[in-house]
Design an enzyme around this catalytic site. Structure first.
Site, PDB file in Angstrom:
ATOM      1  N   SER A  73       0.827  -1.210   0.000  1.00  0.00           N
ATOM      2  CA  SER A  73       0.000   0.000   0.000  1.00  0.00           C
ATOM      3  C   SER A  73       0.863   1.263   0.000  1.00  0.00           C
ATOM      4  O   SER A  73       2.010   1.258   0.451  1.00  0.00           O
ATOM      5  CB  SER A  73      -0.921   0.010   1.226  1.00  0.00           C
ATOM      6  OG  SER A  73      -1.664  -1.181   1.265  1.00  0.00           O
TER       7      SER A  73
HETATM    8  N1  SAM Z   1      -0.686  -3.829   3.733  1.00  0.00           N
HETATM    9  C1  SAM Z   1       0.004  -4.669   2.792  1.00  0.00           C
HETATM   10  C2  SAM Z   1       1.419  -4.236   2.632  1.00  0.00           C
HETATM   11  O1  SAM Z   1       1.832  -3.306   3.320  1.00  0.00           O
HETATM   12  O2  SAM Z   1       2.122  -4.843   1.817  1.00  0.00           O
HETATM   13  C3  SAM Z   1      -0.672  -4.616   1.460  1.00  0.00           C
HETATM   14  C4  SAM Z   1      -1.853  -5.459   1.398  1.00  0.00           C
HETATM   15  S1  SAM Z   1      -2.495  -5.663  -0.216  1.00  0.00           S
HETATM   16  C5  SAM Z   1      -3.114  -4.073  -0.600  1.00  0.00           C
HETATM   17  C6  SAM Z   1      -3.945  -6.620   0.210  1.00  0.00           C
HETATM   18  C7  SAM Z   1      -3.609  -8.046   0.584  1.00  0.00           C
HETATM   19  O3  SAM Z   1      -4.832  -8.692   0.985  1.00  0.00           O
HETATM   20  C8  SAM Z   1      -3.067  -8.864  -0.561  1.00  0.00           C
HETATM   21  O4  SAM Z   1      -1.827  -9.404  -0.204  1.00  0.00           O
HETATM   22  C9  SAM Z   1      -4.121  -9.958  -0.781  1.00  0.00           C
HETATM   23  O5  SAM Z   1      -3.577 -11.182  -1.186  1.00  0.00           O
HETATM   24  C10 SAM Z   1      -4.737 -10.043   0.598  1.00  0.00           C
HETATM   25  N2  SAM Z   1      -6.070 -10.650   0.643  1.00  0.00           N
HETATM   26  C11 SAM Z   1      -7.116 -10.492  -0.202  1.00  0.00           C
HETATM   27  N3  SAM Z   1      -8.168 -11.218   0.218  1.00  0.00           N
HETATM   28  C12 SAM Z   1      -7.777 -11.839   1.371  1.00  0.00           C
HETATM   29  C13 SAM Z   1      -8.420 -12.703   2.294  1.00  0.00           C
HETATM   30  N4  SAM Z   1      -9.691 -13.093   2.142  1.00  0.00           N
HETATM   31  N5  SAM Z   1      -7.721 -13.147   3.361  1.00  0.00           N
HETATM   32  C14 SAM Z   1      -6.425 -12.766   3.543  1.00  0.00           C
HETATM   33  N6  SAM Z   1      -5.776 -11.950   2.704  1.00  0.00           N
HETATM   34  C15 SAM Z   1      -6.426 -11.480   1.638  1.00  0.00           C
END
Ligand code: SAM
Length: 219
Positions: A67
């Site tokens: 992010s």
């Molecule tokens: N905050 C993180 C960082 O600093 O790198 C970025 C997160 S990214 C925007 C969103 C993450 O949510 C992704 O890695 C994605 O694979 C994960 N994600 C999506 N659906 C999910 C779920 N149901 N359970 C766990 N993780 C999930």
């Protein structure tokens, strides 16, 4: 890393703090300190290292992104963490947000859908000496797999609505911060639990990847 690269990243981090965080509405000194101390370059693929402090998301593999630093700081500030807080994070991604949370809370429980992202994040956090994090792989929209209550919950992927299992695992007076909605009409929401009910407040528009899962989007 050689000295010129180290110095360049150091200057870029100072610039991020000055322009993109303090220069906007990030005022919590603990959040600003954590953003200064956690090296974002450790969480991005090598080819993006020179852009680690640019004001935007970057690819981290598996079709996901780390992010934007401002959003990480804003969501952390909205959580109003204290050193006693136990935090549940849905969407470990690169582990950058996890590392910021781990500086300000007693323990972080983090769930990621993609095994390779979770294991990559675990390696970076181990290397940085962050020891107060528990990792799980799976569908975080269904909550932490064991019964547990959290003081704070953060979703780093957008849900159609706050998932019921997560609301159930939020402690009384607990705070949840999450992007809610789809496509270009997502809203960053902060909510607090009072007498078992959530009091929600919209904060701003935002753009996140989707939370894919039983209580998120189906695809
Ligand atoms: N905050 C993180 C960082 O600093 O790198 C970025 C997160 S990214 C925007 C969103 C993450 O949510 C992704 O890695 C994605 O694979 C994960 N994600 C999506 N659906 C999910 C779920 N149901 N359970 C766990 N993780 C999930």
């Amino acid at each position: 890393m050689n000295k010129p690269e180290h110095d360049m990243l150091d200057q870029a981090r100072q610039r991020m703090l000055r322009n993109d965080l303090r220069g906007r509405d990030i005022t919590d000194p603990d959040v600003l300190r954590a953003m200064m101390e956690v090296p974002r370059e450790a969480f991005v693929p090598e080819e993006y290292r020179s852009q680690a402090y640019a004001d935007g998301p970057l690819p981290i593999g598996s079709g996901q992104t780390i992010s934007q630093p401002y959003i990480v700081a804003l969501m952390t500030q909205l959580l109003r963490l204290n050193p006693e807080c136990e935090v549940l994070e849905i969407g470990t991604g690169s582990g950058y947000q996890t590392a910021i949370l781990a500086r300000l809370a007693t323990r972080v429980y983090t769930i990621e859908k993609f095994e390779e992202l979770s294991s990559g994040a675990r390696k970076v956090l181990n290397r940085l000496g962050v020891a107060n994090v528990e990792f799980r792989i799976g569908d975080g929209s269904a909550g932490w797999p064991e019964p547990r209550c959290f003081d704070r919950i953060i979703l780093t992927a957008a849900a159609p609505a706050l998932p019921a299992p997560l609301v159930a695992q939020l402690a009384e007076r607990g705070v949840v911060v999450a992007p809610v909605g789809c496509g270009s009409s997502q809203t960053l929401v902060v909510a607090e639990k009072f007498q078992g009910k959530l009091i929600e407040r919209p904060v701003c528009g935002c753009r996140f990847v989707r939370l894919i899962g039983e209580y998120g989007f189906r695809q």
